[in-house]
Design a protein around this motif. Structure first.
Motif, PDB file in Angstrom:
ATOM      1  N   ILE A 252       0.839  -1.204   0.000  1.00 54.70           N
ATOM      2  CA  ILE A 252       0.000   0.000   0.000  1.00 54.70           C
ATOM      3  C   ILE A 252       0.872   1.251   0.000  1.00 54.70           C
ATOM      4  N   SER A 253       1.907   1.254   0.843  1.00 52.95           N
ATOM      5  CA  SER A 253       2.826   2.390   0.902  1.00 52.95           C
ATOM      6  C   SER A 253       3.556   2.580  -0.427  1.00 52.95           C
ATOM      7  N   LEU A 254       3.978   1.479  -1.032  1.00 54.34           N
ATOM      8  CA  LEU A 254       4.660   1.563  -2.325  1.00 54.34           C
ATOM      9  C   LEU A 254       3.741   2.130  -3.398  1.00 54.34           C
ATOM     10  N   LYS A 255       2.499   1.643  -3.446  1.00 54.83           N
ATOM     11  CA  LYS A 255       1.548   2.153  -4.440  1.00 54.83           C
ATOM     12  C   LYS A 255       1.259   3.628  -4.237  1.00 54.83           C
TER      13      LYS A 255
ATOM     14  N   ARG B 197       6.620  -9.041   0.296  1.00 60.41           N
ATOM     15  CA  ARG B 197       5.302  -8.620  -0.227  1.00 60.41           C
ATOM     16  C   ARG B 197       5.471  -7.618  -1.367  1.00 60.41           C
ATOM     17  N   ASN B 198       6.404  -6.690  -1.225  1.00 60.66           N
ATOM     18  CA  ASN B 198       6.652  -5.755  -2.324  1.00 60.66           C
ATOM     19  C   ASN B 198       7.303  -6.460  -3.505  1.00 60.66           C
ATOM     20  N   ALA B 199       8.136  -7.454  -3.241  1.00 60.46           N
ATOM     21  CA  ALA B 199       8.744  -8.217  -4.335  1.00 60.46           C
ATOM     22  C   ALA B 199       7.665  -8.929  -5.145  1.00 60.46           C
ATOM     23  N   ARG B 200       6.683  -9.482  -4.444  1.00 62.40           N
ATOM     24  CA  ARG B 200       5.575 -10.145  -5.134  1.00 62.40           C
ATOM     25  C   ARG B 200       4.802  -9.146  -6.000  1.00 62.40           C
ATOM     26  N   LEU B 201       4.601  -7.935  -5.471  1.00 60.66           N
ATOM     27  CA  LEU B 201       3.901  -6.902  -6.234  1.00 60.66           C
ATOM     28  C   LEU B 201       4.707  -6.479  -7.458  1.00 60.66           C
ATOM     29  N   LEU B 202       6.008  -6.334  -7.292  1.00 64.45           N
ATOM     30  CA  LEU B 202       6.853  -5.870  -8.386  1.00 64.45           C
ATOM     31  C   LEU B 202       7.111  -6.948  -9.431  1.00 64.45           C
ATOM     32  N   LYS B 203       7.003  -8.202  -9.039  1.00 62.69           N
ATOM     33  CA  LYS B 203       7.269  -9.290  -9.979  1.00 62.69           C
ATOM     34  C   LYS B 203       6.159  -9.434 -10.997  1.00 62.69           C
ATOM     35  N   THR B 204       4.923  -9.200 -10.591  1.00 57.29           N
ATOM     36  CA  THR B 204       3.817  -9.319 -11.534  1.00 57.29           C
ATOM     37  C   THR B 204       3.899  -8.186 -12.535  1.00 57.29           C
ATOM     38  N   GLY B 205       3.701  -8.515 -13.767  1.00 52.68           N
ATOM     39  CA  GLY B 205       3.795  -7.501 -14.804  1.00 52.68           C
ATOM     40  C   GLY B 205       3.167  -7.996 -16.076  1.00 52.68           C
TER      41      GLY B 205
END
Length: 119
Positions: A52-55, A90-98
């Motif tokens: 959430i913070s990253l987004k 958790r951020n790695a999982r978010l960044l991996k999807t593309g």
């Protein structure tokens, strides 16, 4: 015919050398302070392990996640690798999807990357 071939080779060679020297000079150009602050804050948000913070940080600077994953380098690592290095799974999982994009091999240009170093 030989003269035309030589002229073509010289023209192509000089044009490619000019483009290489231009790209090298733009890579060494100083970064705008606002952009540098934005990218450093994005790298810091990657470490926090809060999607959430990253987004919010990415949207706050009007950037896109695809741009971040493709062009940003945090301490010489992609944001995904940087998140894994700092145990931000958790951020790695978010960044991996593309998205997957198919491009012609001849049409692919070098992607400009933005390098940011933080402590």
């Amino acid at each position: 015919m030989n003269i035309l071939k030589k002229l073509f080779v010289v023209t192509v060679t000089s044009a490619s050398l000019a483009s290489v020297s231009f790209s090298a000079s733009s890579a060494n150009a100083p970064m705008d302070p606002y952009i540098e602050t934005a990218l450093v804050n994005v790298c810091k948000s990657v470490i926090k392990n809060s999607p959430i913070s990253l987004k919010k940080t990415v949207r706050g600077y009007r950037l896109k996640m695809d741009t971040i994953t493709e062009k940003l380098m945090c301490n010489n690592e992609t944001p995904y690798q940087f998140a894994l290095t700092h145990n931000a799974d958790r951020n790695a999982r978010l960044l991996k999807t593309g998205s997957v994009e198919i491009k012609d091999i001849a049409a692919v240009d070098a992607v400009e990357k933005y390098y940011v170093y933080i402590d």
